[in-house]
Design a protein around this motif. Sequence first.
Motif, PDB file in Angstrom:
ATOM      1  N   GLY A  95       0.799  -1.220   0.000  1.00 44.24           N
ATOM      2  CA  GLY A  95       0.000   0.000   0.000  1.00 44.24           C
ATOM      3  C   GLY A  95       0.832   1.271   0.000  1.00 44.24           C
ATOM      4  O   GLY A  95       0.303   2.372   0.108  1.00 44.24           O
ATOM      5  N   VAL A  96       2.170   1.129  -0.123  1.00 46.85           N
ATOM      6  CA  VAL A  96       3.078   2.276  -0.084  1.00 46.85           C
ATOM      7  C   VAL A  96       3.516   2.641  -1.494  1.00 46.85           C
ATOM      8  O   VAL A  96       4.071   1.811  -2.221  1.00 46.85           O
ATOM      9  N   LYS A  97       3.264   3.876  -1.878  1.00 50.24           N
ATOM     10  CA  LYS A  97       3.675   4.375  -3.196  1.00 50.24           C
ATOM     11  C   LYS A  97       5.160   4.752  -3.183  1.00 50.24           C
ATOM     12  O   LYS A  97       5.897   4.437  -4.107  1.00 50.24           O
ATOM     13  N   SER A  98       5.589   5.447  -2.108  1.00 52.11           N
ATOM     14  CA  SER A  98       7.007   5.809  -1.985  1.00 52.11           C
ATOM     15  C   SER A  98       7.384   5.918  -0.521  1.00 52.11           C
ATOM     16  O   SER A  98       6.542   6.196   0.327  1.00 52.11           O
ATOM     17  N   ALA A  99       8.664   5.687  -0.258  1.00 52.61           N
ATOM     18  CA  ALA A  99       9.199   5.775   1.103  1.00 52.61           C
ATOM     19  C   ALA A  99      10.588   6.374   1.029  1.00 52.61           C
ATOM     20  O   ALA A  99      11.381   6.018   0.165  1.00 52.61           O
ATOM     21  N   LYS A 100      10.859   7.304   1.937  1.00 57.77           N
ATOM     22  CA  LYS A 100      12.199   7.887   1.993  1.00 57.77           C
ATOM     23  C   LYS A 100      12.465   8.390   3.405  1.00 57.77           C
ATOM     24  O   LYS A 100      11.537   8.712   4.151  1.00 57.77           O
ATOM     25  N   VAL A 101      13.734   8.435   3.764  1.00 56.88           N
ATOM     26  CA  VAL A 101      14.139   8.971   5.054  1.00 56.88           C
ATOM     27  C   VAL A 101      14.433  10.448   4.850  1.00 56.88           C
ATOM     28  O   VAL A 101      15.162  10.820   3.929  1.00 56.88           O
ATOM     29  N   ILE A 102      13.833  11.276   5.707  1.00 60.17           N
ATOM     30  CA  ILE A 102      13.978  12.726   5.552  1.00 60.17           C
ATOM     31  C   ILE A 102      14.319  13.386   6.882  1.00 60.17           C
ATOM     32  O   ILE A 102      14.127  12.817   7.941  1.00 60.17           O
ATOM     33  N   ARG A 103      14.810  14.604   6.778  1.00 62.63           N
ATOM     34  CA  ARG A 103      14.956  15.505   7.928  1.00 62.63           C
ATOM     35  C   ARG A 103      13.795  16.497   7.790  1.00 62.63           C
ATOM     36  O   ARG A 103      13.584  17.068   6.731  1.00 62.63           O
ATOM     37  N   LYS A 116       1.967  19.151   7.286  1.00 61.97           N
ATOM     38  CA  LYS A 116       2.381  19.108   5.879  1.00 61.97           C
ATOM     39  C   LYS A 116       3.015  17.764   5.524  1.00 61.97           C
ATOM     40  O   LYS A 116       3.206  17.453   4.358  1.00 61.97           O
ATOM     41  N   TYR A 117       3.322  16.945   6.551  1.00 58.85           N
ATOM     42  CA  TYR A 117       3.871  15.603   6.334  1.00 58.85           C
ATOM     43  C   TYR A 117       2.783  14.537   6.461  1.00 58.85           C
ATOM     44  O   TYR A 117       3.083  13.352   6.450  1.00 58.85           O
ATOM     45  N   GLY A 118       1.552  14.934   6.628  1.00 62.33           N
ATOM     46  CA  GLY A 118       0.461  13.996   6.885  1.00 62.33           C
ATOM     47  C   GLY A 118       0.404  13.703   8.369  1.00 62.33           C
ATOM     48  O   GLY A 118       0.659  14.573   9.199  1.00 62.33           O
ATOM     49  N   THR A 119       0.095  12.472   8.733  1.00 64.55           N
ATOM     50  CA  THR A 119       0.078  12.068  10.133  1.00 64.55           C
ATOM     51  C   THR A 119       1.501  11.791  10.579  1.00 64.55           C
ATOM     52  O   THR A 119       2.232  11.056   9.911  1.00 64.55           O
ATOM     53  N   VAL A 120       1.898  12.379  11.708  1.00 65.76           N
ATOM     54  CA  VAL A 120       3.266  12.248  12.208  1.00 65.76           C
ATOM     55  C   VAL A 120       3.243  11.553  13.566  1.00 65.76           C
ATOM     56  O   VAL A 120       2.452  11.916  14.441  1.00 65.76           O
ATOM     57  N   TYR A 121       4.126  10.556  13.713  1.00 64.82           N
ATOM     58  CA  TYR A 121       4.345   9.883  14.992  1.00 64.82           C
ATOM     59  C   TYR A 121       5.764  10.249  15.413  1.00 64.82           C
ATOM     60  O   TYR A 121       6.722   9.864  14.748  1.00 64.82           O
ATOM     61  N   ASN A 122       5.895  11.025  16.503  1.00 64.93           N
ATOM     62  CA  ASN A 122       7.201  11.575  16.839  1.00 64.93           C
ATOM     63  C   ASN A 122       7.394  11.644  18.347  1.00 64.93           C
ATOM     64  O   ASN A 122       6.513  12.105  19.064  1.00 64.93           O
ATOM     65  N   ILE A 123       8.532  11.194  18.818  1.00 60.57           N
ATOM     66  CA  ILE A 123       8.911  11.292  20.229  1.00 60.57           C
ATOM     67  C   ILE A 123       9.983  12.366  20.405  1.00 60.57           C
ATOM     68  O   ILE A 123       9.949  13.122  21.356  1.00 60.57           O
ATOM     69  N   LYS A 124      10.930  12.419  19.498  1.00 67.15           N
ATOM     70  CA  LYS A 124      11.987  13.421  19.565  1.00 67.15           C
ATOM     71  C   LYS A 124      12.722  13.468  18.237  1.00 67.15           C
ATOM     72  O   LYS A 124      12.582  12.574  17.407  1.00 67.15           O
ATOM     73  N   GLY A 125      13.492  14.507  18.043  1.00 69.75           N
ATOM     74  CA  GLY A 125      14.330  14.599  16.857  1.00 69.75           C
ATOM     75  C   GLY A 125      13.628  15.174  15.639  1.00 69.75           C
ATOM     76  O   GLY A 125      12.491  15.617  15.699  1.00 69.75           O
ATOM     77  N   ASP A 126      14.357  15.137  14.525  1.00 68.54           N
ATOM     78  CA  ASP A 126      13.858  15.729  13.282  1.00 68.54           C
ATOM     79  C   ASP A 126      14.151  14.852  12.069  1.00 68.54           C
ATOM     80  O   ASP A 126      14.261  15.332  10.953  1.00 68.54           O
ATOM     81  N   GLU A 127      14.275  13.540  12.295  1.00 67.12           N
ATOM     82  CA  GLU A 127      14.515  12.603  11.210  1.00 67.12           C
ATOM     83  C   GLU A 127      13.455  11.515  11.257  1.00 67.12           C
ATOM     84  O   GLU A 127      13.034  11.107  12.335  1.00 67.12           O
ATOM     85  N   GLY A 128      13.033  11.082  10.081  1.00 64.51           N
ATOM     86  CA  GLY A 128      12.010  10.058  10.083  1.00 64.51           C
ATOM     87  C   GLY A 128      11.813   9.408   8.731  1.00 64.51           C
ATOM     88  O   GLY A 128      12.367   9.835   7.713  1.00 64.51           O
ATOM     89  N   LEU A 129      11.000   8.369   8.734  1.00 63.11           N
ATOM     90  CA  LEU A 129      10.625   7.637   7.534  1.00 63.11           C
ATOM     91  C   LEU A 129       9.330   8.232   7.009  1.00 63.11           C
ATOM     92  O   LEU A 129       8.290   8.148   7.665  1.00 63.11           O
ATOM     93  N   ALA A 130       9.405   8.872   5.841  1.00 62.38           N
ATOM     94  CA  ALA A 130       8.235   9.501   5.224  1.00 62.38           C
ATOM     95  C   ALA A 130       7.640   8.546   4.198  1.00 62.38           C
ATOM     96  O   ALA A 130       8.342   8.057   3.315  1.00 62.38           O
TER      97      ALA A 130
END
Length: 156
Positions: A95-103, A116-130
């Motif tokens: 079900g994933v069209k694209s995936a990338k690691v971003i800051r 602007k990133y859609g739904t975000v699950y975040n505990i800390k930091g500024d890097e994630g799997l989009a």
Amino acid sequence: MRTQFHEKQKFTQWWLWLILIVVALIPVYGIYNQVIQEEDFGDKPMSNSSLFATAIISVIILLLFWFSKLETTIDQKQIRIKFSPFTTRVVEWKGVKSAKVIRYSFVGYGIRLFTKYGTVYNIKGDEGLALELNNGKELLVGTQKMEEVVGNVYLC
């Protein structure tokens, strides 16, 4: 299915805990001052029942942060996001069209909707799997192990 990536994150920011503890201690001090010492807490004191309710709510919020954790597990079939004690979400790779690691820029902590990133699950930091899903929705999962995600996960 063999797990390619697994990460557990908790709130460990010292400044966040300082704020939470101070905020939780204010009504506790108010209870001590107003109920035990029998002196008004401030110029316009709260009722004792309101003070107890505020203290209980503050402690509950503190405990929610204490027990909250973001657990991400990725294998060849799916991405499993568990934000305890609130929700679990499973995204199938098909079900994933694209995936990338971003800051990314700061969006807040916890589960953030309508960013602007859609739904975000975040505990800390500024890097994630989009992730961009086939249905057009977007999803971002914060990580503290960006190199491990890139090294062990097939990104579209």
